[in-house]
Design a protein around this motif. Sequence first.
Motif, PDB file in Angstrom:
ATOM      1  N   MET A 155       0.851  -1.181   0.000  1.00  0.00           N
ATOM      2  CA  MET A 155       0.000   0.000   0.000  1.00  0.00           C
ATOM      3  C   MET A 155       0.896   1.242   0.000  1.00  0.00           C
ATOM      4  SD  MET A 155      -3.171   0.775   2.540  1.00  0.00           S
ATOM      5  CE  MET A 155      -4.172  -0.643   2.219  1.00  0.00           C
ATOM      6  N   ASP A 156       0.590   2.202  -0.896  1.00  0.00           N
ATOM      7  CA  ASP A 156       1.460   3.376  -1.009  1.00  0.00           C
ATOM      8  C   ASP A 156       1.082   4.508  -0.053  1.00  0.00           C
ATOM      9  OD1 ASP A 156      -0.820   4.322  -2.214  1.00  0.00           O
ATOM     10  OD2 ASP A 156       0.052   4.528  -4.191  1.00  0.00           O
ATOM     11  N   LYS A 157      -0.054   4.430   0.611  1.00  0.00           N
ATOM     12  CA  LYS A 157      -0.494   5.408   1.613  1.00  0.00           C
ATOM     13  C   LYS A 157      -0.448   6.848   1.106  1.00  0.00           C
ATOM     14  CE  LYS A 157       0.620   2.536   5.533  1.00  0.00           C
ATOM     15  NZ  LYS A 157       1.140   2.461   6.854  1.00  0.00           N
ATOM     16  N   LYS A 158      -0.896   7.039  -0.138  1.00  0.00           N
ATOM     17  CA  LYS A 158      -0.950   8.372  -0.714  1.00  0.00           C
ATOM     18  C   LYS A 158      -2.410   8.793  -0.852  1.00  0.00           C
ATOM     19  CE  LYS A 158       3.301   7.971  -3.340  1.00  0.00           C
ATOM     20  NZ  LYS A 158       3.902   8.002  -4.676  1.00  0.00           N
ATOM     21  N   LEU A 159      -2.622  10.066  -0.777  1.00  0.00           N
ATOM     22  CA  LEU A 159      -3.948  10.642  -0.946  1.00  0.00           C
ATOM     23  C   LEU A 159      -4.012  11.303  -2.317  1.00  0.00           C
ATOM     24  CD1 LEU A 159      -6.698  11.405   0.259  1.00  0.00           C
ATOM     25  CD2 LEU A 159      -5.628  13.486   1.128  1.00  0.00           C
ATOM     26  N   TYR A 160      -5.067  11.017  -3.053  1.00  0.00           N
ATOM     27  CA  TYR A 160      -5.222  11.567  -4.389  1.00  0.00           C
ATOM     28  C   TYR A 160      -6.468  12.448  -4.430  1.00  0.00           C
ATOM     29  CZ  TYR A 160      -1.830   8.035  -5.711  1.00  0.00           C
ATOM     30  OH  TYR A 160      -0.711   7.277  -5.805  1.00  0.00           O
TER      31      TYR A 160
END
Length: 158
Positions: free
Chosen positions: A1-6
Amino acid sequence: MDKKLYAMVHTGYWMDVGQPKDYLEGIKTYLHHKRTSHPEMLATGNNIVGNVIVDPSATISKTASVGPDVVVGPNCIIHGGARIHGSVLLGGSRIGSGSLILNSIIGWNSTVGKWTRIQKNSVLGEDVTVNDEVLLNGAKVLPHKEVKADVDTPQIIM
């Protein structure tokens, strides 16, 4: 999981339509938009009032009154003397003679009996039958049910 918010920029109109009242308000807004942008998409006729979309496969009695702010889906049947206002009829639903549908959603392949009143953001699930001369006042009816008696206060029919 990259744990980024888009995020995404949306240039059009958006509204939350997750609740029946909000969905019906969204339909009303959409129909108003169609009146100004594509009026040819709206139904016309002596028994059509205001902004209404009717699928070409639907059958509406000449003595029924439909609108304003109504969507009638495919293969729906609206019998004589019925009145539909501020509501959505999903595909295959049938409305009996003399019935009144106000600000409600009628589910796929549901049947509303004669002289029945459905109002105040009532929602019928798929394949629901509401018997003749029944009042639904804010009822939420789950799929594949038969309603034989009045529902005077908002509640879920399971």
